[in-house]
Design an enzyme around this catalytic site. Structure first.
Site, PDB file in Angstrom:
ATOM      1  CB  CYS A 108      15.177   2.454   4.606  1.00  0.00           C
ATOM      2  SG  CYS A 108      14.907   0.935   5.522  1.00  0.00           S
ATOM      3  CG  HIS A 242      12.328   2.704   1.310  1.00  0.00           C
ATOM      4  ND1 HIS A 242      13.085   1.610   0.928  1.00  0.00           N
ATOM      5  CD2 HIS A 242      11.983   2.491   2.613  1.00  0.00           C
ATOM      6  CE1 HIS A 242      13.187   0.779   1.947  1.00  0.00           C
ATOM      7  NE2 HIS A 242      12.532   1.289   2.972  1.00  0.00           N
ATOM      8  CG  ASN A 272      11.943  -2.247   3.676  1.00  0.00           C
ATOM      9  OD1 ASN A 272      13.023  -1.944   3.161  1.00  0.00           O
ATOM     10  ND2 ASN A 272      11.386  -1.544   4.651  1.00  0.00           N
TER      11      ASN A 272
HETATM   12  N1  COA Z   1      -0.157 -11.401   9.728  1.00  0.00           N
HETATM   13  C1  COA Z   1      -1.355 -11.352  10.277  1.00  0.00           C
HETATM   14  N2  COA Z   1      -1.709 -10.422  11.187  1.00  0.00           N
HETATM   15  C2  COA Z   1      -0.772  -9.530  11.523  1.00  0.00           C
HETATM   16  C3  COA Z   1       0.519  -9.514  10.971  1.00  0.00           C
HETATM   17  C4  COA Z   1       0.810 -10.524  10.030  1.00  0.00           C
HETATM   18  N3  COA Z   1       2.015 -10.615   9.411  1.00  0.00           N
HETATM   19  N4  COA Z   1       1.222  -8.505  11.498  1.00  0.00           N
HETATM   20  C5  COA Z   1       0.398  -7.872  12.359  1.00  0.00           C
HETATM   21  N5  COA Z   1      -0.809  -8.499  12.378  1.00  0.00           N
HETATM   22  C6  COA Z   1      -1.977  -8.157  13.150  1.00  0.00           C
HETATM   23  C7  COA Z   1      -1.683  -7.375  14.403  1.00  0.00           C
HETATM   24  O1  COA Z   1      -1.305  -8.239  15.435  1.00  0.00           O
HETATM   25  C8  COA Z   1      -3.003  -6.682  14.633  1.00  0.00           C
HETATM   26  O2  COA Z   1      -3.854  -7.597  15.260  1.00  0.00           O
HETATM   27  P1  COA Z   1      -4.898  -7.117  16.391  1.00  0.00           P
HETATM   28  O3  COA Z   1      -5.792  -6.138  15.695  1.00  0.00           O
HETATM   29  O4  COA Z   1      -5.556  -8.379  16.802  1.00  0.00           O
HETATM   30  O5  COA Z   1      -4.044  -6.469  17.448  1.00  0.00           O
HETATM   31  C9  COA Z   1      -3.552  -6.422  13.235  1.00  0.00           C
HETATM   32  O6  COA Z   1      -2.822  -7.301  12.372  1.00  0.00           O
HETATM   33  C10 COA Z   1      -3.371  -4.997  12.763  1.00  0.00           C
HETATM   34  O7  COA Z   1      -2.047  -4.596  13.031  1.00  0.00           O
HETATM   35  P2  COA Z   1      -1.556  -3.168  12.653  1.00  0.00           P
HETATM   36  O8  COA Z   1      -0.135  -3.021  13.112  1.00  0.00           O
HETATM   37  O9  COA Z   1      -2.561  -2.152  13.092  1.00  0.00           O
HETATM   38  O10 COA Z   1      -1.599  -3.243  11.044  1.00  0.00           O
HETATM   39  P3  COA Z   1      -1.271  -2.141   9.994  1.00  0.00           P
HETATM   40  O11 COA Z   1      -2.407  -1.990   9.071  1.00  0.00           O
HETATM   41  O12 COA Z   1      -0.676  -0.899  10.614  1.00  0.00           O
HETATM   42  O13 COA Z   1      -0.099  -2.847   9.161  1.00  0.00           O
HETATM   43  C11 COA Z   1       2.286  -2.735   8.918  1.00  0.00           C
HETATM   44  C12 COA Z   1       1.121  -3.168   9.797  1.00  0.00           C
HETATM   45  C13 COA Z   1       3.569  -3.089   9.621  1.00  0.00           C
HETATM   46  C14 COA Z   1       2.189  -3.498   7.618  1.00  0.00           C
HETATM   47  C15 COA Z   1       2.190  -1.208   8.632  1.00  0.00           C
HETATM   48  O14 COA Z   1       1.967  -0.514   9.839  1.00  0.00           O
HETATM   49  C16 COA Z   1       3.425  -0.681   7.992  1.00  0.00           C
HETATM   50  O15 COA Z   1       3.773  -1.048   6.871  1.00  0.00           O
HETATM   51  N6  COA Z   1       4.131   0.256   8.640  1.00  0.00           N
HETATM   52  C17 COA Z   1       5.372   0.780   8.104  1.00  0.00           C
HETATM   53  C18 COA Z   1       6.484  -0.230   8.330  1.00  0.00           C
HETATM   54  C19 COA Z   1       7.720   0.103   7.575  1.00  0.00           C
HETATM   55  O16 COA Z   1       7.662   0.578   6.469  1.00  0.00           O
HETATM   56  N7  COA Z   1       8.895  -0.166   8.179  1.00  0.00           N
HETATM   57  C20 COA Z   1      10.159   0.034   7.571  1.00  0.00           C
HETATM   58  C21 COA Z   1      10.424   1.482   7.346  1.00  0.00           C
HETATM   59  S1  COA Z   1      11.915   1.744   6.543  1.00  0.00           S
END
Ligand code: COA
Length: 318
Positions: A108, A242, A272
Site C-alpha cells: 500500500c 493512505h 482501501n
Molecule cells: N463485521 C462485524 N464484526 C466483525 C467484523 C465485521 N466486518 N470484522 C471483525 N468483526 C468482529 C471480530 O470478530 C471481533 O469479534 P469478537 O469480539 O466476538 O471476537 C470484533 O469484531 C472486534 O474485532 P477486532 O479485530 O478487535 O476489531 P477492531 O476494532 O480492531 O477493527 C479492523 C478491525 C480490521 C477494522 C482494524 O483492526 C483495522 O482497521 N486494522 C488495520 C487494517 C488495515 O488497515 N489493513 C490494511 C493495511 S494497508
C-alpha cells in the site's frame, strides 16, 4: 520533480455495506464505526489493465503530455491477472507510449516508493516525463467469507505525470521485514521435484497489529519529512494519508493536533484501494480545484512488509 497531471479510474460496480451484510455476518453500523467505509467499487467485468489505462490517459490529458513523450512508466501493483509481462508493459502498449517501463510492489506504500524512484530517475537520467500508475485489485486477495478482511478493500487505479522541478521537497521510506501481521502466500505451479509443504490461501491480517504499525510508521515518516524541510505541522495545508481506516487517519491527526479539514478522505466511497488510494485522492482534490498554487502537501502510506513512506511536496499546478 513536479506533479503536472493526475487521473484515476474506478470499476463500475458499487457494493454497499448493506449488500455485504446480505451474505456476511456484518452490518453497516459495524463497518462504518470501525472503518469509516460505506461502500466500495469492485472489479466485476473489468480488467485491471483497463482501469490503469483509463487513469493514465486522464493523467496525461490533465498534464497536457502525449503518451509518446513519456520517458518512463512505473506501475505500482500488488497483484493482477498477469504474472508476466509487467502491468506497466501492458499499459505502455495500450496508451501508445514507447518508453521503458517497470513494476514495483511496495504494497500500500507503493506510490511513495514509486515517487522516490522517479525522483532518482530525474537526477540520474536525461528525461522529461515519467508516468506513475498505481493499479490495484486487493479484493481478489481476500476470502469473501472472512468478514475481518473482505469488507475493508476496494479496487481502482490512480495516476500522476511527473516532470522536472523542485516541488518534491522530501521523501522518507522505511521497511522492516515483518510479514506476520499482513501477508498472502500462493501456490506456484507444481513440478515433479517439489517435496516441501507449500502454503496457499487468502490475505492473512492481524488487524490490531497492523493498526498500531500504521499509526507509528506514519507519525515517524511525517515527522521525518517535516523536520527535513524545517517546517512545522501547521505549515502543511493537506495531509493525504493512505485510505485504510478512518480511525487510523483520526489517530494520526489527533497526535499532530491538526484540523479535520487538513485530512481529506474518500475511504467512505472506495475502501482501501492499496497503493492507488493516495493518487486517487490527489486526483479528486486536483479536479475539484481544492489545491492552490503553493500549498504544501504531506503524503503518507504504509502496508504489508511492513513498509511505509512519506513525501512532502509543494503544489504548483494551476
Ligand atoms: N463485521 C462485524 N464484526 C466483525 C467484523 C465485521 N466486518 N470484522 C471483525 N468483526 C468482529 C471480530 O470478530 C471481533 O469479534 P469478537 O469480539 O466476538 O471476537 C470484533 O469484531 C472486534 O474485532 P477486532 O479485530 O478487535 O476489531 P477492531 O476494532 O480492531 O477493527 C479492523 C478491525 C480490521 C477494522 C482494524 O483492526 C483495522 O482497521 N486494522 C488495520 C487494517 C488495515 O488497515 N489493513 C490494511 C493495511 S494497508
Amino acid at each position: 520533480m513536479n506533479i503536472i497531471g493526475t487521473g484515476c479510474a474506478h470499476p463500475s460496480l458499487t457494493v454497499t455495506n448493506e449488500m455485504l451484510s446480505g451474505f456476511l455476518d456484518t452490518s453497516d453500523e459495524w463497518i462504518t464505526t470501525r472503518t469509516g467505509i460505506k461502500k466500495r467499487q469492485l472489479i466485476s467485468d473489468e480488467r485491471l489493465e483497463d482501469l490503469a489505462t483509463e487513469a493514465a490517459t486522464k493523467a496525461l490529458e490533465n498534464a497536457g503530455v502525449a503518451a509518446e513523450d513519456l520517458d518512463y512508466i512505473i506501475c505500482s501493483n500488488v497483484i493482477n491477472e498477469y504474472i508476466t509481462p509487467s502491468l506497466s508493459c501492458i499499459l505502455q502498449g495500450k496508451i501508445g507510449a514507447n518508453s521503458p517501463c517497470v513494476d514495483l510492489n511496495g504494497a500500500c506504500a507503493g506510490f511513495i516508493y514509486a515517487l522516490d524512484i522517479a525522483n532518482s530517475f530525474f537526477k540520474s537520467k536525461d528525461i522529461k516525463n515519467i508516468l506513475i500508475v498505481c493499479a490495484e485489485e486487493p479484493t481478489r486477495m481476500v476470502d469473501w467469507n472472512q468478514r475481518n478482511t473482505c469488507v475493508l478493500f476496494g479496487d481502482g487505479a490512480g495516476a500522476v505525470v511527473l516532470s522536472r522541478g523542485e516541488d518534491v521537497m522530501a521523501i522518507k521510506l522505511t521497511a522492516v521485514s515483518k510479514p506476520e501481521p499482513l501477508y498472502q502466500m500462493r501456490k506456484l505451479e507444481h513440478t515433479p521435484f517439489i517435496n516441501k509443504e507449500e502454503p496457499d490461501g487468502p490475505l492473512v491480517m492481524k488487524g490490531q497489529d497492523v493498526f498500531k504499525l500504521a499509526v507509528e510508521s506514519s507519525k515517524n515518516d511525517i515527522n521525518s519529512v517535516i523536520d527535513e524541510c524545517d517546517l512545522s505541522y501547521n505549515d502543511v495545508n493537506y495531509y493525504l494519508l493512505h485510505q485504510a481506516n478512518i480511525r487510523i487517519i483520526d489517530t494520526i491527526r489527533n497526535t499532530l493536533q491538526q484540523d479535520e479539514s487538513k485530512f481529506p478522505h474518500n475511504i467512505e466511497k472506495y475502501g482501501n484501494t492499496s497503493s492507488a488510494s493516495i493518487p486517487i485522492l490527489l486526483d479528486e482534490l486536483n479536479r475539484d480545484k481544492k489545491l492552490k498554487k503553493g500549498d504544501k502537501l504531506v503524503l503518507s502510506a504504509f502496508g504489508a512488509g511492513f513498509v511505509a513512506g512519506a513525501c512532502l511536496l509543494k503544489w504548483s499546478k494551476e
